[in-house]
Design a protein around this motif. Structure first.
Motif, PDB file in Angstrom:
ATOM      1  N   LEU A 171      -7.052  -3.621  19.390  1.00 42.43           N
ATOM      2  CA  LEU A 171      -6.910  -4.260  20.697  1.00 42.43           C
ATOM      3  C   LEU A 171      -5.633  -5.095  20.763  1.00 42.43           C
ATOM      4  O   LEU A 171      -4.959  -5.139  21.800  1.00 42.43           O
ATOM      5  N   ARG A 172      -5.326  -5.740  19.673  1.00 47.87           N
ATOM      6  CA  ARG A 172      -4.116  -6.571  19.623  1.00 47.87           C
ATOM      7  C   ARG A 172      -2.861  -5.719  19.788  1.00 47.87           C
ATOM      8  O   ARG A 172      -1.920  -6.104  20.484  1.00 47.87           O
ATOM      9  N   ASN A 173      -2.856  -4.544  19.183  1.00 51.13           N
ATOM     10  CA  ASN A 173      -1.643  -3.735  19.120  1.00 51.13           C
ATOM     11  C   ASN A 173      -1.481  -2.723  20.236  1.00 51.13           C
ATOM     12  O   ASN A 173      -0.356  -2.287  20.507  1.00 51.13           O
ATOM     13  N   ARG A 174      -2.576  -2.323  20.897  1.00 52.59           N
ATOM     14  CA  ARG A 174      -2.495  -1.185  21.817  1.00 52.59           C
ATOM     15  C   ARG A 174      -2.971  -1.543  23.221  1.00 52.59           C
ATOM     16  O   ARG A 174      -4.141  -1.857  23.434  1.00 52.59           O
ATOM     17  N   ALA A 175      -2.041  -1.465  24.172  1.00 52.78           N
ATOM     18  CA  ALA A 175      -2.380  -1.746  25.566  1.00 52.78           C
ATOM     19  C   ALA A 175      -3.425  -0.769  26.081  1.00 52.78           C
ATOM     20  O   ALA A 175      -4.310  -1.144  26.857  1.00 52.78           O
ATOM     21  N   LYS A 176      -3.342   0.494  25.631  1.00 53.70           N
ATOM     22  CA  LYS A 176      -4.310   1.501  26.082  1.00 53.70           C
ATOM     23  C   LYS A 176      -5.723   1.111  25.669  1.00 53.70           C
ATOM     24  O   LYS A 176      -6.672   1.242  26.448  1.00 53.70           O
ATOM     25  N   ALA A 177      -5.874   0.636  24.438  1.00 51.37           N
ATOM     26  CA  ALA A 177      -7.198   0.221  23.964  1.00 51.37           C
ATOM     27  C   ALA A 177      -7.722  -0.945  24.784  1.00 51.37           C
ATOM     28  O   ALA A 177      -8.904  -1.012  25.126  1.00 51.37           O
ATOM     29  N   ARG A 178      -6.830  -1.889  25.117  1.00 49.76           N
ATOM     30  CA  ARG A 178      -7.246  -3.040  25.934  1.00 49.76           C
ATOM     31  C   ARG A 178      -7.690  -2.586  27.323  1.00 49.76           C
ATOM     32  O   ARG A 178      -8.698  -3.071  27.857  1.00 49.76           O
ATOM     33  N   ARG A 179      -6.930  -1.655  27.901  1.00 51.10           N
ATOM     34  CA  ARG A 179      -7.290  -1.153  29.230  1.00 51.10           C
ATOM     35  C   ARG A 179      -8.627  -0.424  29.205  1.00 51.10           C
ATOM     36  O   ARG A 179      -9.465  -0.597  30.087  1.00 51.10           O
ATOM     37  N   GLU A 180      -8.815   0.417  28.201  1.00 51.01           N
ATOM     38  CA  GLU A 180     -10.044   1.222  28.123  1.00 51.01           C
ATOM     39  C   GLU A 180     -11.281   0.348  27.960  1.00 51.01           C
ATOM     40  O   GLU A 180     -12.336   0.630  28.525  1.00 51.01           O
TER      41      GLU A 180
END
Length: 264
Positions: A16-25
Protein backbone atom coordinates in the motif's frame (compact mmCIF):
# COMPACT_ATOMS: atom_id res chain seq x y z
CA UNK A 1 3.04 -9.20 18.40
CA UNK A 2 4.17 -9.19 14.76
CA UNK A 3 7.90 -9.99 14.68
CA UNK A 4 8.39 -11.22 11.13
CA UNK A 5 8.81 -9.02 8.06
CA UNK A 6 7.30 -11.90 6.06
CA UNK A 7 3.96 -11.48 7.86
CA UNK A 8 1.13 -10.90 5.39
CA UNK A 9 0.01 -7.73 7.18
CA UNK A 10 3.50 -6.29 6.86
CA UNK A 11 3.64 -7.15 3.16
CA UNK A 12 0.25 -5.53 2.64
CA UNK A 13 1.33 -2.28 4.30
CA UNK A 14 4.51 -2.15 2.21
CA UNK A 15 2.45 -2.74 -0.93
CA UNK A 16 0.00 0.00 0.00
CA UNK A 17 2.85 2.35 0.79
CA UNK A 18 4.57 1.77 -2.54
CA UNK A 19 1.74 1.30 -5.05
CA UNK A 20 -0.94 3.84 -5.91
CA UNK A 21 -2.91 1.10 -7.70
CA UNK A 22 -3.08 -0.98 -4.52
CA UNK A 23 -4.27 2.06 -2.56
CA UNK A 24 -6.96 2.79 -5.14
CA UNK A 25 -8.16 -0.82 -5.28
CA UNK A 26 -8.47 -1.11 -1.49
CA UNK A 27 -9.60 2.47 -0.84
CA UNK A 28 -7.05 2.93 1.94
CA UNK A 29 -3.69 4.62 2.49
CA UNK A 30 -0.79 4.58 4.93
CA UNK A 31 -0.34 7.46 7.39
CA UNK A 32 2.81 7.61 9.45
CA UNK A 33 3.94 9.39 12.60
CA UNK A 34 2.17 10.52 15.76
CA UNK A 35 1.14 13.94 14.50
CA UNK A 36 -0.46 12.60 11.35
CA UNK A 37 -2.07 9.59 13.04
CA UNK A 38 -3.60 11.78 15.73
CA UNK A 39 -5.50 13.62 12.99
CA UNK A 40 -7.33 10.41 12.13
CA UNK A 41 -10.64 9.53 13.71
CA UNK A 42 -11.42 6.02 14.87
CA UNK A 43 -14.05 5.83 12.13
CA UNK A 44 -11.52 6.67 9.42
CA UNK A 45 -8.84 4.27 10.70
CA UNK A 46 -8.75 0.62 9.73
CA UNK A 47 -5.84 -0.32 12.00
CA UNK A 48 -2.85 1.14 13.84
CA UNK A 49 0.57 -0.52 13.94
CA UNK A 50 2.68 0.49 16.94
CA UNK A 51 5.96 -0.56 18.50
CA UNK A 52 6.24 -1.82 22.07
CA UNK A 53 8.05 1.36 23.04
CA UNK A 54 5.30 3.54 21.61
CA UNK A 55 2.52 1.51 23.19
CA UNK A 56 4.34 1.52 26.52
CA UNK A 57 4.01 5.30 26.85
CA UNK A 58 1.00 6.17 29.03
CA UNK A 59 -0.13 9.14 26.91
CA UNK A 60 0.16 7.15 23.71
CA UNK A 61 -1.80 4.25 25.21
CA UNK A 62 -4.53 6.66 26.31
CA UNK A 63 -4.77 8.07 22.79
CA UNK A 64 -4.93 4.56 21.29
CA UNK A 65 -8.02 3.68 23.31
CA UNK A 66 -10.82 2.71 20.92
CA UNK A 67 -8.53 2.04 17.94
CA UNK A 68 -7.87 -1.43 16.61
CA UNK A 69 -4.10 -1.93 16.78
CA UNK A 70 -1.29 -4.43 16.40
CA UNK A 71 2.08 -4.28 18.15
CA UNK A 72 5.13 -4.83 15.93
CA UNK A 73 8.85 -5.02 16.61
CA UNK A 74 11.13 -2.08 15.82
CA UNK A 75 12.59 -4.04 12.90
CA UNK A 76 9.15 -4.68 11.42
CA UNK A 77 8.16 -1.02 11.88
CA UNK A 78 11.27 0.09 10.00
CA UNK A 79 10.30 -2.17 7.09
CA UNK A 80 6.71 -0.90 7.06
CA UNK A 81 7.55 2.79 7.41
CA UNK A 82 8.46 5.16 4.60
CA UNK A 83 10.74 7.32 6.76
CA UNK A 84 14.29 6.58 7.84
CA UNK A 85 13.55 7.10 11.54
CA UNK A 86 10.00 5.89 12.27
CA UNK A 87 8.17 7.33 15.27
CA UNK A 88 6.74 3.96 16.25
CA UNK A 89 3.23 4.39 14.87
CA UNK A 90 1.55 4.16 11.48
CA UNK A 91 -2.02 3.67 10.36
CA UNK A 92 -3.90 2.14 7.49
CA UNK A 93 -6.66 4.69 7.00
CA UNK A 94 -9.75 4.80 4.81
CA UNK A 95 -9.71 7.17 1.85
CA UNK A 96 -12.28 9.94 1.68
CA UNK A 97 -14.58 10.25 -1.32
CA UNK A 98 -15.78 13.55 -2.77
CA UNK A 99 -17.41 14.54 -6.05
CA UNK A 100 -17.16 17.72 -8.09
CA UNK A 101 -20.69 18.48 -6.93
CA UNK A 102 -19.43 18.34 -3.33
CA UNK A 103 -16.65 20.81 -4.18
CA UNK A 104 -19.18 23.18 -5.76
CA UNK A 105 -21.43 23.34 -2.70
CA UNK A 106 -21.10 26.85 -1.32
CA UNK A 107 -19.91 27.05 2.28
CA UNK A 108 -22.49 28.19 4.79
CA UNK A 109 -20.93 31.59 5.46
CA UNK A 110 -18.91 32.43 2.40
CA UNK A 111 -17.97 32.03 -1.25
CA UNK A 112 -16.18 29.24 -3.07
CA UNK A 113 -12.40 29.34 -3.42
CA UNK A 114 -11.13 26.36 -5.42
CA UNK A 115 -7.63 25.24 -6.37
CA UNK A 116 -7.48 23.58 -9.80
CA UNK A 117 -4.30 21.53 -10.28
CA UNK A 118 -3.09 20.17 -13.61
CA UNK A 119 -0.43 17.46 -13.56
CA UNK A 120 1.39 18.48 -10.38
CA UNK A 121 4.12 15.84 -10.13
CA UNK A 122 6.12 16.54 -7.00
CA UNK A 123 4.56 14.98 -3.86
CA UNK A 124 6.02 17.73 -1.68
CA UNK A 125 4.43 20.41 -3.84
CA UNK A 126 1.03 18.73 -3.74
CA UNK A 127 1.16 18.20 0.01
CA UNK A 128 2.24 21.81 0.58
CA UNK A 129 -0.62 23.08 -1.59
CA UNK A 130 -3.14 21.02 0.39
CA UNK A 131 -1.77 22.32 3.69
CA UNK A 132 -1.63 25.94 2.50
CA UNK A 133 -5.12 25.60 1.05
CA UNK A 134 -6.54 24.78 4.44
CA UNK A 135 -4.66 27.67 6.00
CA UNK A 136 -5.94 30.10 3.37
CA UNK A 137 -9.57 29.01 3.64
CA UNK A 138 -9.76 27.29 0.26
CA UNK A 139 -13.02 25.37 0.02
CA UNK A 140 -11.89 22.54 -2.27
CA UNK A 141 -9.26 21.17 -4.64
CA UNK A 142 -9.81 19.75 -8.14
CA UNK A 143 -7.03 17.69 -9.77
CA UNK A 144 -6.59 15.80 -13.01
CA UNK A 145 -5.69 12.10 -12.98
CA UNK A 146 -2.13 12.88 -14.09
CA UNK A 147 -1.45 14.74 -10.84
CA UNK A 148 0.60 12.65 -8.43
CA UNK A 149 -1.44 10.41 -6.14
CA UNK A 150 -2.65 12.50 -3.22
CA UNK A 151 -2.36 9.40 -1.01
CA UNK A 152 1.36 9.00 -1.71
CA UNK A 153 3.05 8.78 1.74
CA UNK A 154 5.21 11.84 0.97
CA UNK A 155 2.09 13.86 0.11
CA UNK A 156 0.37 12.70 3.29
CA UNK A 157 3.32 13.79 5.44
CA UNK A 158 3.56 17.16 3.68
CA UNK A 159 -0.10 17.95 4.39
CA UNK A 160 0.54 17.71 8.16
CA UNK A 161 -3.03 16.50 8.66
CA UNK A 162 -4.82 18.82 6.23
CA UNK A 163 -5.60 15.79 4.06
CA UNK A 164 -8.20 14.86 6.68
CA UNK A 165 -10.09 18.14 6.33
CA UNK A 166 -9.59 19.54 2.81
CA UNK A 167 -12.18 18.32 0.28
CA UNK A 168 -10.65 17.23 -3.04
CA UNK A 169 -11.57 15.36 -6.18
CA UNK A 170 -9.68 13.81 -9.11
CA UNK A 171 -11.40 14.27 -12.46
CA UNK A 172 -10.95 12.52 -15.80
CA UNK A 173 -11.32 15.72 -17.84
CA UNK A 174 -9.92 18.85 -16.19
CA UNK A 175 -11.26 21.14 -18.94
CA UNK A 176 -14.78 19.78 -18.59
CA UNK A 177 -14.48 20.27 -14.84
CA UNK A 178 -13.42 23.87 -15.45
CA UNK A 179 -16.46 24.39 -17.66
CA UNK A 180 -18.72 22.93 -14.96
CA UNK A 181 -17.20 25.33 -12.43
CA UNK A 182 -17.72 28.28 -14.79
CA UNK A 183 -21.33 27.23 -15.39
CA UNK A 184 -21.74 27.22 -11.60
CA UNK A 185 -20.62 30.83 -11.32
CA UNK A 186 -16.94 30.29 -10.48
CA UNK A 187 -14.56 32.80 -12.09
CA UNK A 188 -11.29 31.11 -13.02
CA UNK A 189 -7.89 32.79 -12.70
CA UNK A 190 -4.59 31.46 -14.04
CA UNK A 191 -1.12 32.65 -13.14
CA UNK A 192 0.26 33.08 -16.65
CA UNK A 193 3.03 34.89 -18.51
CA UNK A 194 0.33 36.54 -20.64
CA UNK A 195 -1.29 38.09 -17.57
CA UNK A 196 -2.03 41.78 -18.02
CA UNK A 197 -2.55 42.65 -14.35
CA UNK A 198 -0.59 41.74 -11.26
CA UNK A 199 -2.29 39.09 -9.13
CA UNK A 200 -3.13 41.62 -6.37
CA UNK A 201 -5.03 43.90 -8.76
CA UNK A 202 -7.90 41.45 -9.27
CA UNK A 203 -10.95 40.82 -7.07
CA UNK A 204 -11.15 37.37 -5.47
CA UNK A 205 -14.01 37.99 -3.05
CA UNK A 206 -16.67 36.20 -5.14
CA UNK A 207 -16.66 32.53 -6.21
CA UNK A 208 -13.19 31.94 -7.65
CA UNK A 209 -10.88 29.18 -8.82
CA UNK A 210 -7.11 29.30 -9.32
CA UNK A 211 -5.44 27.22 -12.04
CA UNK A 212 -1.95 25.91 -11.31
CA UNK A 213 -0.03 23.83 -13.83
CA UNK A 214 2.79 21.35 -14.00
CA UNK A 215 6.10 22.34 -12.37
CA UNK A 216 8.06 22.13 -15.63
CA UNK A 217 5.53 22.95 -18.32
CA UNK A 218 2.89 25.02 -16.55
CA UNK A 219 -0.71 24.80 -17.72
CA UNK A 220 -1.46 23.19 -21.06
CA UNK A 221 -2.81 25.63 -23.63
CA UNK A 222 -6.25 24.04 -23.57
CA UNK A 223 -6.59 24.28 -19.80
CA UNK A 224 -5.14 27.81 -19.69
CA UNK A 225 -7.78 28.80 -22.26
CA UNK A 226 -10.48 27.89 -19.73
CA UNK A 227 -9.40 30.76 -17.46
CA UNK A 228 -11.52 33.89 -17.40
CA UNK A 229 -8.49 35.96 -16.48
CA UNK A 230 -4.70 35.65 -16.61
CA UNK A 231 -2.73 37.24 -13.79
CA UNK A 232 1.00 37.60 -13.25
CA UNK A 233 3.13 37.44 -10.14
CA UNK A 234 5.78 40.15 -10.60
CA UNK A 235 9.37 39.09 -10.01
CA UNK A 236 12.38 41.05 -8.83
CA UNK A 237 15.97 40.15 -9.64
CA UNK A 238 16.63 37.37 -12.12
CA UNK A 239 13.85 35.02 -10.97
CA UNK A 240 11.60 34.04 -13.87
CA UNK A 241 8.97 31.97 -12.08
CA UNK A 242 7.98 30.44 -8.76
CA UNK A 243 7.69 26.89 -7.50
CA UNK A 244 4.12 25.62 -8.11
CA UNK A 245 3.34 25.40 -4.39
CA UNK A 246 4.68 28.92 -3.75
CA UNK A 247 2.73 30.40 -6.68
CA UNK A 248 -0.43 28.66 -5.48
CA UNK A 249 0.13 29.96 -1.95
CA UNK A 250 0.61 33.54 -3.16
CA UNK A 251 -2.76 33.45 -4.92
CA UNK A 252 -4.60 31.63 -2.13
CA UNK A 253 -3.45 33.98 0.60
CA UNK A 254 -4.19 37.06 -1.49
CA UNK A 255 -7.76 35.77 -1.78
CA UNK A 256 -7.79 35.20 1.99
CA UNK A 257 -6.52 38.74 2.62
CA UNK A 258 -9.17 40.29 0.39
CA UNK A 259 -11.94 38.29 2.02
CA UNK A 260 -10.83 39.30 5.51
CA UNK A 261 -10.77 42.93 4.47
CA UNK A 262 -14.22 42.64 2.87
CA UNK A 263 -15.65 41.26 6.10
CA UNK A 264 -13.96 43.98 8.09
Amino acid sequence: MINSTANKQVKRVVNLRNRAKARREEGVYVAEGLRMCRELSIKDTEILYVTEGFAGDRENRKWMDGFRFEIVTDVVMKVMADTQTPQGVLAVARQKTYTLEDILKAPRNGKLAIMVLETIQDPGNLGTIVRAAEGAGITGIVMNRETTDIYNPKVIRSTMGSICRMPFVCVDDIRQACQTMKDSGVRLFAAHLKGMNNYDQEDYTDNVGFLIGNEAGGLTDGTAAMADCYVKIPMAGRVESLNAAVAASVLMFEAARQRRNRKG
